[in-house]
Scaffold this active site. Structure first.
Site, short mmCIF file in Angstrom:
data_model
loop_
_atom_site.label_atom_id
_atom_site.label_comp_id
_atom_site.label_asym_id
_atom_site.label_seq_id
_atom_site.Cartn_x
_atom_site.Cartn_y
_atom_site.Cartn_z
N GLU A 286 0.68 -1.10 0.13
CA GLU A 286 -0.17 -0.02 -0.16
C GLU A 286 0.74 1.16 -0.04
O GLU A 286 1.26 1.64 0.72
CB GLU A 286 -1.06 -0.04 1.40
CG GLU A 286 -2.18 -0.87 0.71
CD GLU A 286 -3.11 -0.84 2.22
OE1 GLU A 286 -3.17 -0.29 3.28
OE2 GLU A 286 -4.38 -1.57 1.93
N GLU A 378 -6.26 -6.63 -1.17
CA GLU A 378 -6.89 -7.16 0.20
C GLU A 378 -7.99 -5.99 -0.18
O GLU A 378 -8.22 -4.64 -0.81
CB GLU A 378 -5.82 -6.18 0.54
CG GLU A 378 -5.73 -5.91 2.45
CD GLU A 378 -5.19 -5.09 3.03
OE1 GLU A 378 -3.90 -5.16 2.64
OE2 GLU A 378 -5.40 -4.89 3.77
#
Length: 460
Positions: A286, A378
């Site tokens: 991320e 995710e």
């Protein structure tokens, strides 16, 4: 007489200019519109609009239709310039689809809201001609028979084809599975019994191995964490699941902070797993607080390290704004579309948390899916904090959309963390039951129900 001829010539010229400046009409056979609500949630919906020109070729077109209910509103649209006035909605073709030859189609999409009913729009017209035509349907063909065996047995080594993840038969496939939590904290959750349950009871296609780099992770013991990752890769292989190796960068958000560590780690795991056909590499979880250009530069340095050892595996690149394609930073997918990573056989990550990320995120994913190969590496059923109540309606809308678009996903998390995003109730990993209703959270029960439905991977 000369003045009369000149007047005729002037009139002809004016008529010619009028024809050039007017939107091209379509022949009387008109057009056909397929309008499909692809997902719906409380007060909102997403729809696909496919318009097919059955008349003469057109260059420049406007599709118009009417919203029958006063509470229906256009929120956002793509693949056209959209507007709404009262109950009338217009979509004007854009550069890449403004020309429609006879029989050609344009695929549009929109997100809308409603307060009462949500009936199908009416009175579709293309350049003023009613869309009442029909297209001769081809004769039905038998669907390809789904393969039997484990996900890896059926699909073999995966690759990217167009905007899809494809199997050894060059057919698009969707992998559905679960992500570990940080293996430095929850290693007891990943053992023979739990991985057996994931493969056999949950019927998961995928195990994502989340190896944090900081927060007590890889940087504290590179050799030890590399060994743990390889062990889980082997456990997935033995059960016929794909393994996604996640280099879980989070804090700091610039992946270049870990560039040297990434090169060392991926050189090792790629060399060790190069002959395995079930491994997928996710090189930056991320990225946040950093530009797409910086992320792209990182990817273009790490990917060659993997390719030197494993030239054929699929590699997934994180995107800006916590892998939101930039939406969480006020941007959108265009920065990736306009400046893609210079590498083959890659995909881009998209993350969402259903209670926090809804209409605008779904619209972005839908638009981007026609231009970029995407994998939801995710997602959570709750808020972006990992806590709070599960948003069942938004989660269902998301999963229905991913199923429709054949985008693979891994849910956060296959763990007993004390947070509502976890699949198991706290203390579950001290025992041996990872499947019964008594150990599952509300989120875990929903995901197990979705993942365990048949995959029907195509083989023909």
């Amino acid at each position: 007489m000369k003045r009369f001829l000149a007047l005729l010539a002037t009139c002809a010229m004016v008529l010619g200019l009028t024809a050039l400046l007017s939107p091209p009409a379509v022949a009387a056979t008109g057009c056909k519109v397929d309008y499909t609500v692809t997902s719906q949630w409380a007060g909102g919906f997403q729809a696909g609009v496919k318009v097919t020109n059955l008349g003469d070729p057109v260059t420049g077109w406007t599709l118009r239709f009417t919203m029958p209910d006063a509470g229906q509103r256009l929120v956002q649209g793509w693949n056209a310039t959209w507007s709404q006035s009262g109950s009338a909605v217009s979509a004007v073709g854009v550069d890449w689809n403004r020309t429609l030859s006879t029989g050609a189609s344009a695929d549009l999409g929109m997100v809308g809201s409603f307060t009462g009913a949500n009936p199908k729009p009416t009175a579709f017209t293309l350049n003023g001609v009613a869309c009442t035509g029909s297209v001769e349907e081809p004769p039905p063909v038998d669907p390809p028979l789904p393969g039997t065996g484990t996900p890896v047995d059926v699909n073999g080594e995966l690759h990217v084809c167009g905007v899809h993840l494809c199997n050894q038969y060059d057919r698009p496939v969707q992998l559905r599975g679960m992500s570990t939590h940080g293996i430095q904290w929850f290693s007891k959750c990943y053992n023979t019994a739990s991985v057996d349950a994931l493969a056999e009871d949950w019927k998961s296609d995928l195990l994502r191995v989340a190896m944090y780099v900081q927060e007590g992770g890889y940087e504290t013991d590179p050799a030890g964490f590399t060994s743990r990752v390889n062990g889980l890769v082997d456990m997935a292989e033995a059960r016929g699941m794909y393994a996604m190796i996640d280099f879980h960068t989070l804090t700091p958000g610039d992946p270049n902070h870990n560039l040297d560590r990434a090169k060392t780690f991926f050189a090792s795991v790629a060399a060790r797993n190069a002959d395995k056909k079930h491994v997928i590499y996710e090189i930056a979880n991320e990225p946040n607080g950093v530009s797409w250009t910086a992320i792209k530069n990182y990817a273009e340095q790490v990917i060659p390290v993997i390719r030197a050892a494993d030239p054929d595996a699929v590699i997934i690149v994180g995107t800006r704004g916590w892998s939101s394609l930039g939406v969480s930073d006020g941007s959108n997918e265009s920065e990736v579309v306009d400046n893609p990573v210079r590498a083959d056989n890659i995909m881009y990550a998209f993350h969402f948390y259903a209670a926090s990320h809804q209409d605008s995120y779904r619209a972005t994913l839908s638009r981007a899916a026609s231009r970029l190969p995407l994998f939801v590496t995710e997602f959570g059923t709750v808020s972006a904090t990992g806590g709070g109540a599960m948003d069942r309606a938004s989660t269902t809308a998301w999963l229905d959309l991913l199923d429709q678009l054949k985008i693979g996903y891994a849910n956060w998390t296959y763990s007993d963390a004390d947070e509502s995003s976890a699949a198991f109730r706290p203390g579950t990993c001290d025992g041996g039951d990872y499947s019964s209703s008594g150990v599952l959270t509300e989120s875990g029960a929903l995901l197990k129900n979705r993942i365990s439905t048949p995959d029907s991977f195509p083989t023909g």
